[in-house]
Enzyme design. Structure first.
Site, short mmCIF file in Angstrom:
data_model
loop_
_atom_site.label_atom_id
_atom_site.label_comp_id
_atom_site.label_asym_id
_atom_site.label_seq_id
_atom_site.Cartn_x
_atom_site.Cartn_y
_atom_site.Cartn_z
CG ASN A 6 -4.54 -4.82 -1.74
OD1 ASN A 6 -3.57 -5.45 -2.06
ND2 ASN A 6 -5.50 -4.14 -2.08
CG HIS A 9 2.31 -3.73 -2.02
ND1 HIS A 9 1.83 -2.78 -3.26
CD2 HIS A 9 2.47 -2.80 -1.09
CE1 HIS A 9 1.72 -1.81 -2.81
NE2 HIS A 9 2.02 -1.29 -1.49
CG HIS A 42 -6.73 -2.80 -7.97
ND1 HIS A 42 -6.55 -1.56 -7.51
CD2 HIS A 42 -7.53 -2.70 -9.03
CE1 HIS A 42 -7.21 -0.69 -8.46
NE2 HIS A 42 -7.65 -1.39 -9.39
NE ARG A 44 -3.62 -0.06 -9.78
CZ ARG A 44 -4.22 1.18 -9.74
NH1 ARG A 44 -4.19 1.77 -10.63
NH2 ARG A 44 -4.05 1.69 -8.61
NE ARG A 48 -0.11 0.57 -12.04
CZ ARG A 48 -0.33 1.81 -11.34
NH1 ARG A 48 -0.12 2.19 -10.06
NH2 ARG A 48 -0.99 2.57 -12.33
CG HIS A 49 -0.44 -4.55 -8.73
ND1 HIS A 49 -1.75 -5.13 -8.95
CD2 HIS A 49 -0.50 -3.74 -8.01
CE1 HIS A 49 -2.31 -4.31 -8.42
NE2 HIS A 49 -1.89 -3.02 -8.11
CD GLU A 69 -8.92 -2.34 -4.18
OE1 GLU A 69 -8.33 -1.67 -4.82
OE2 GLU A 69 -8.69 -2.83 -3.15
CB THR A 100 -7.21 3.56 -5.31
OG1 THR A 100 -6.81 2.22 -5.57
CG2 THR A 100 -8.56 3.76 -5.37
CD GLU A 150 -12.65 -0.22 0.93
OE1 GLU A 150 -12.56 -1.68 0.10
OE2 GLU A 150 -11.19 -0.09 1.12
CG HIS A 190 -6.30 4.12 0.43
ND1 HIS A 190 -5.22 4.96 0.17
CD2 HIS A 190 -6.40 3.53 -0.96
CE1 HIS A 190 -4.60 4.58 -0.90
NE2 HIS A 190 -5.23 3.83 -1.68
N GLY A 191 -4.47 3.34 3.42
CA GLY A 191 -3.37 3.96 4.33
C GLY A 191 -3.50 3.59 5.73
N GLY A 212 -3.08 -3.26 3.04
CA GLY A 212 -2.21 -3.75 2.07
C GLY A 212 -0.72 -3.24 2.53
CG HIS A 213 2.06 0.60 1.47
ND1 HIS A 213 2.87 0.51 0.38
CD2 HIS A 213 2.99 1.24 2.42
CE1 HIS A 213 4.02 1.18 0.46
NE2 HIS A 213 4.07 1.64 1.61
N1 PXP Z 1 -8.98 -0.33 -0.25
C1 PXP Z 1 -9.10 0.22 -1.42
C2 PXP Z 1 -10.21 0.29 -2.26
C3 PXP Z 1 -7.80 0.25 -2.29
O1 PXP Z 1 -7.65 0.60 -3.41
C4 PXP Z 1 -6.51 0.12 -1.52
C5 PXP Z 1 -5.13 -0.13 -2.03
O2 PXP Z 1 -5.19 -1.08 -3.04
C6 PXP Z 1 -6.66 -0.37 -0.26
C7 PXP Z 1 -7.86 -0.45 0.58
C8 PXP Z 1 -5.71 -0.83 0.73
O3 PXP Z 1 -4.85 0.39 0.80
P1 PXP Z 1 -3.27 0.29 1.54
O4 PXP Z 1 -2.50 -0.42 0.61
O5 PXP Z 1 -2.97 1.69 1.76
O6 PXP Z 1 -3.45 -0.32 2.96
#
Ligand code: PXP
Length: 236
Positions: A6, A9, A42, A44, A48-49, A69, A100, A150, A190-191, A212-213
């Protein structure tokens, strides 16, 4: 297990100055060359990004798989149908959230998501729904005719104790099995980071993770190419 990167960022940093650097498109190219199986962004509603130009250029440049996304919002649906990413991942979206915050409520909204899935399928776009690891959501997603689900791993990733993590892992394991039995491709995200990914890689039904993060954070210290290589290694 495949890694989808992702790149939101990179656009977040660009927007901090409102200029053209860093370009998330450059990030996508480097991530692909370092072994990513797909690029996720994503779009949005508040832009914002990632912005409309990014999505269009990414469509031309990404050679693995472009996953857009998005919220099921009319304006974004129109853009997705024009741009034709390989895949759309439908997520809930709130303006005030930092990221999210949870899965989509598909159960009870099957008609809406079935119709939307059909519109994307007519354009040759695969559909994924970002959902909680719950039987009711999986059954509803399968009923909508989507290709992929997902599973939201945020609650697992944020768990503070081993016991809490184990409970969340078990939910993800059960959900993955259920989804595969229902004929759905299973991915997760996510996370996730270099530590908590290990247990997720042991769930055989999960074919891909979207990160992503933690990956972009790592890239700040070691460079994007090296960070992608580390995550590819961690999931394989
Ligand atoms: N999957 C979805 C559906 C998300 O919204 C996000 C965050 O944009 C991610 C995965 C990736 O999450 P993270 O940035 O925490 O790795």
């Amino acid at each position: 297990m495949r890694l989808a990167v992702n790149i939101d960022h990179f656009a977040t940093v660009r927007e901090a100055r409102g200029g053209i650097e860093p370009d998330p498109v450059h990030a996508a190219v480097i991530a692909e060359m370092a072994g990513a199986s797909g690029i996720v962004c994503h779009l949005r509603e508040d832009r914002r990004h990632v912005n409309d130009r990014d999505v269009r250029v990414l469509r031309d440049v990404v050679s693995t798989k472009l996953d857009l996304e998005m919220a099921a919002a009319p304006e974004i649906i129109t853009i997705a149908l024009e741009v034709v990413p390989d895949l759309v991942t439908i997520v809930p979206e709130k303006r005030e959230e930092l990221t999210t915050e949870g899965g989509l409520a598909v159960a009870g909204h099957e008609t809406q998501y079935s119709e939307l899935t059909q519109r994307f399928h007519e354009r040759g776009i695969e559909v994924s729904l970002f959902i909680e690891p719950e039987a009711s959501q999986i059954e509803a997603a399968a009923a909508c005719g989507v290709d992929i689900i997902e599973l939201h791993t945020g609650t697992y990733a944020n768990a503070r104790s081993q016991a809490a993590r184990d409970i969340q892992l078990e939910r993800i394991r059960i959900a993955s099995r259920l989804a595969q039995e229902a004929g759905l491709v299973v991915t997760a995200g996510h996370g996730l980071d270099l530590r908590n990914i290990a247990a997720i890689t042991l769930i055989p039904e999960i074919e891909e993770v979207s990160i992503g993060h933690a990956l972009v954070s790592r890239a700040m210290f070691v460079g994007l190419e090296q960070a992608v290589r580390e995550f590819v290694l961690a999931v394989s």
